[in-house]
Structures are given as structure tokens and as C-alpha cells.
Design an enzyme around this catalytic site. Structure first.
Site, PDB file in Angstrom:
ATOM      1  N   SER A   1      23.617  31.314  33.752  1.00 48.37           N
ATOM      2  CA  SER A   1      22.958  32.557  34.158  1.00 48.37           C
ATOM      3  C   SER A   1      21.881  33.062  33.201  1.00 48.37           C
ATOM      4  O   SER A   1      21.220  34.059  33.506  1.00 48.37           O
ATOM      5  CB  SER A   1      24.003  33.659  34.379  1.00 48.37           C
ATOM      6  OG  SER A   1      24.703  33.426  35.581  1.00 48.37           O
TER       7      SER A   1
ATOM      8  N   LYS B   1      18.608  33.461  34.889  1.00 44.94           N
ATOM      9  CA  LYS B   1      18.215  34.647  35.648  1.00 44.94           C
ATOM     10  C   LYS B   1      17.021  35.383  35.046  1.00 44.94           C
ATOM     11  O   LYS B   1      16.179  35.920  35.778  1.00 44.94           O
ATOM     12  CB  LYS B   1      19.405  35.600  35.785  1.00 44.94           C
ATOM     13  CG  LYS B   1      20.495  35.104  36.734  1.00 44.94           C
ATOM     14  CD  LYS B   1      21.646  36.081  36.823  1.00 44.94           C
ATOM     15  CE  LYS B   1      22.591  35.733  37.972  1.00 44.94           C
ATOM     16  NZ  LYS B   1      23.299  34.454  37.790  1.00 44.94           N
TER      17      LYS B   1
ATOM     18  N   TYR C   1      27.593  42.468  39.590  1.00 45.23           N
ATOM     19  CA  TYR C   1      26.984  41.178  39.290  1.00 45.23           C
ATOM     20  C   TYR C   1      27.221  40.218  40.440  1.00 45.23           C
ATOM     21  O   TYR C   1      28.331  40.147  40.985  1.00 45.23           O
ATOM     22  CB  TYR C   1      27.600  40.634  38.008  1.00 45.23           C
ATOM     23  CG  TYR C   1      26.901  39.437  37.423  1.00 45.23           C
ATOM     24  CD1 TYR C   1      25.517  39.400  37.289  1.00 45.23           C
ATOM     25  CD2 TYR C   1      27.643  38.351  36.976  1.00 45.23           C
ATOM     26  CE1 TYR C   1      24.882  38.303  36.730  1.00 45.23           C
ATOM     27  CE2 TYR C   1      27.025  37.254  36.404  1.00 45.23           C
ATOM     28  CZ  TYR C   1      25.648  37.240  36.291  1.00 45.23           C
ATOM     29  OH  TYR C   1      25.032  36.152  35.735  1.00 45.23           O
TER      30      TYR C   1
END
Length: 408
Positions: A82, A85, A188
Site C-alpha cells: 500500500s 497508494k 481504509y
């Protein structure tokens, strides 16, 4: 009241640079990270600290894999999950800067499949089937980048966990329902996956192509990609998983297949040096090392400004403990979220300043960017579950090593 000027920030950064350089000897950050990793039996760790212009310290400890015993270096390659991101968020905001996207228009304008979304309103008491109703508000790019869209991961959302269990692989492959009305909560989830699809739809390029041309290439991030070529395989670090008895079991290293598609929410491979180049761009308010502009300075300012009001970010209860422990990035405090980053409203005790930007990757890779002090840091490990207590222990020791022993 004394206003902080650019000169004040530059002076503070120089003072911290001098202190961290002094710290980074054999008895400084090297020893702190080595002892923290060895004490907690972390197989591999690499880290780097920098200011906007240069690397202050770097180090790596452990081995690439148990069979070879090959030492980890700062050139070792990690799956950063992640931490992808922030790169996707940057790509989407480049399109905003170019006038091709707007933060607050419905993304269904470019992604028609998001035009008629449904919101989960619980489960039928008798049948257990999901109760779905049309969403009253649209999903926008701002809501995708701040995780207030309603899309959620089943790992950290009870309703999504229950829905995904019922839907199975085929159902979860379609557009899932929202877990709440857009803009009403922080949760999230897969929001940045959809931001990545938005980038592809508007640019006409795959994420790999777009990243290399507009973000990774210009920043000199030569080892960051969704694709790990065979000639770089020797630098790839093994992943490990915590077992029931507390030990870590190694997943055998193998050449990753070339992805059939690219995910804005995860999937990049990178090094601590490459990711530091990305963080330095944020510290320079959108400029690369050679002066090339990646983002408008005002856009970086929005990334670094809380966009979710009084909602609380960065706290998630796990429903898949094999993948993640409960997440509490800043226990006892309410943190915000900008366009791509967690933002702590209160300074960490002995650590990063208020207003720092941060996030992490599933295999326990972490970073933070501290604009107030003019520094950034990244720590990469490679094991599950996420925010394992020993991983957090190493992170905390490392952060205190950067700040506390450097003079606070």
C-alpha cells in the site's frame, strides 16, 4: 506570536541534519536498527533518512533469504504493497493539475461502473442476506484519495468481511457495495484502487506506463515497478509469515509473474533509496531533484492538509489476524487524512512533528515525511501480519533514533 519562516525551517533542517549525521556512526542509527532487528528476530530490514536534498543516513540488516544468507542492502528490493497508494494519488493529482480531472466531480463521469452504487445497510435478520439501498451521494476523487468513499477492505471492516464471505470470489470481483454514504466516515479500503482505474481511463495508459513516464522515470526511481525483471530477482527479499507459535515461516522466493493488470492500491516493488526520492519530491513541494515539476506546489499543500474534518483516520480493527493485527498508528489521538497521506495533528512523543505525512505497506514497510523538520524516513521489512508488535517495536526504536537521540 512568532511565525515560522522558510529560513526558520531551513535552519531547523540543518541542525537536525548535523545531529543525525553525528548519530549515524557505529554507535548511532546503525546500532539502533541492528539491535532492534536482532532483538526482535526480524529477518530483514532496510532504512533511509533524508532531507529535501540529500541522504542523511542509510542502513540494512539481516539476510535476503535463509538459504543463501546473502546480506540485505539498501539496494534490496521489497514488495511495498500500500505504499503504492501515494504514487497513485500523485498520478491522479497530476491529472487534476492538467485540468483533465476535478476533485469533486462524480468519478462515474469517467468510470460508468461507479454510476449506480449501493450502500450496505446491514443484513436481514432472518435470511442473513445483505440489505442494499442506492447511494444518495456520489463517489468523487477527493473521497477516493481520503478513504471516505465508502469502499472498504474486508480485512478491517466487519460488514465488508461478512459481505465478502457471502459473495465469494465472483461477487467480490464486481463493484462491491459501499459500507457507508460517501463522505460520512473514514474507512481504509479499495478507494485508491479505483483512483488507479481513473488514471488509466483518463490517460489512456496502464498504471505501469503512466507511472514510469510521469512519476517514477522523472524522479529517477529506476528500481520501482509493478514488474520485477529476471535480472533484478537476486535483489528481491523473501517474505515471511508469523506462525501460531510465534515463529516466522519463510515463503520460498520465486520470480513474480508479470501482472495482467495493475492495481492503484498496491503491487509496486521498490527500494528504500527509490522511495526516498519520492518523499523528497514531497518535501520540495512537487519538484524532482533536477528541478522538474511533478506536482504543483499548491497541490502538494492540499495533499498535506487534512481533508476529512473531524473524522478519525488510521485506526482499524482486524477481522483477518493472519494478515494484520489491529491498527493504531497514533494511539490516543485523532489523526486526519490528506489527499493520499495520514496526517498526525499532534506530534509523536519523541518523534515526528505535528503535520507529518505517513502511510505503510502490508508487509511492514513504513514511511513518514516531516515538512516541519524538513526530513523524511522509510523503513522496509517483509513479513506478516501487518503492524505486528515486533515490527512496530523496530519502527518506534528507529523513529526515536532519528529524533530523540538527535536532540528531539
Amino acid at each position: 506570536m512568532h511565525l515560522i519562516t522558510r529560513r526558520d525551517l531551513e535552519r531547523a533542517a540543518l541542525v537536525l541534519l548535523a545531529r543525525v549525521r553525528k548519530l549515524a556512526g557505529a554507535t548511532g542509527l546503525d546500532e539502533i536498527l541492528r539491535s532492534a532487528s536482532e532483538r526482535r528476530k526480524i529477518p530483514a530490514a532496510a532504512a533511509m533518512v533524508a532531507n529535501a536534498e540529500k541522504t542523511i543516513w542509510s542502513g540494512a540488516f539481516g539476510t535476503r533469504d535463509s538459504a543463501s544468507g546473502m546480506p540485505v542492502t539498501t539496494e534490496s528490493i521489497f514488495a511495498i504493497a500500500s505504499m503504492t497508494k501515494a504514487v497513485t494519488s500523485t498520478a491522479a493529482l497530476q491529472l487534476v493539475d492538467a485540468g483533465k480531472l476535478k476533485l469533486d466531480e462524480p468519478v462515474a463521469r469517467h468510470l460508468p461502473q461507479l454510476g449506480k452504487l449501493e450502500v450496505l445497510h446491514g443484513f436481514d435478520r432472518d435470511t442473513g442476506k445483505p440489505i442494499l439501498r442506492p447511494a444518495a451521494k456520489p463517489v468523487t476523487l477527493r473521497r477516493l484519495l481520503t478513504h471516505t468513499s465508502g469502499f472498504a477492505y474486508d480485512t478491517w471492516d466487519e460488514s465488508m468481511f461478512r459481505y465478502a464471505k457471502q459473495a465469494g470470489p465472483a461477487g467480490t470481483g464486481a463493484v462491491p457495495p459501499l459500507m457507508f454514504e460517501p463522505g460520512t466516515r473514514w474507512q481504509y479500503g479499495t478507494s485508491v484502487d479505483w483512483a488507479g482505474r481513473l488514471v488509466e481511463a483518463v490517460s489512456g495508459q496502464t498504471l505501469e506506463e503512466y507511472f514510469q513516464r510521469h512519476v517514477l522515470g522523472p524522479l529517477g526511481m529506476k528500481d520501482t515497478s509493478y514488474i520485477l525483471p529476471p535480472e533484478k530477482f537476486d535483489r528481491l527479499v523473501s517474505t515471511w509469515e508469523r506462525q501460531g507459535d510465534g515463529s516466522l515461516a519463510e515463503d520460498p522466493r520465486k520470480q513474480p509473474a508479470v501482472p495482467k493488470s495493475f492495481n492503484g492500491g498496491g503491487g509496486l516493488y521498490s527500494t528504500v533509496g527509490d522511495y526516498t526520492r519520492f518523499m523528497q519530491m514531497i518535501l520540495r513541494r512537487g519538484q524532482g531533484a533536477g528541478g522538474e515539476r511533478i506536482l504543483d506546489a499548491k497541490t502538494v499543500g492540499m495533499m498535506a492538509t487534512n481533508q476529512i474534518g473531524g473524522l478519525s483516520a488510521g485506526k482499524m480493527k482486524t477481522f483477518r489476524p493472519d494478515r494484520s493485527s489491529d491498527v493504531q498508528f497514533h494511539p490516543g489521538f485523532t489523526d486526519g487524512f490528506g489527499l493520499g497521506f495520514l496526517i498526525n495533528g499532534t506530534a509523536y512523543e519523541g518523534g515526528r512533528s505535528a503535520g507529518s505525512l505517513a502511510w505503510a505497506g502490508l508487509y511492514n514497510t513504513f514511511y513518514w515525511i516531516d515538512p516541519h523538520r524538513g526530513v523524511c524516513a522509510v523503513l522496509m521489512m517483509q513479513f506478516l501480519p501487518f503492524v505486528d508488535k515486533d515490527a512496530i517495536g523496530v519502527l518506534n526504536d528507529f523513529e526515536r533514533g532519528v529524533y530523540v537521540e538527535a536532540g528531539g
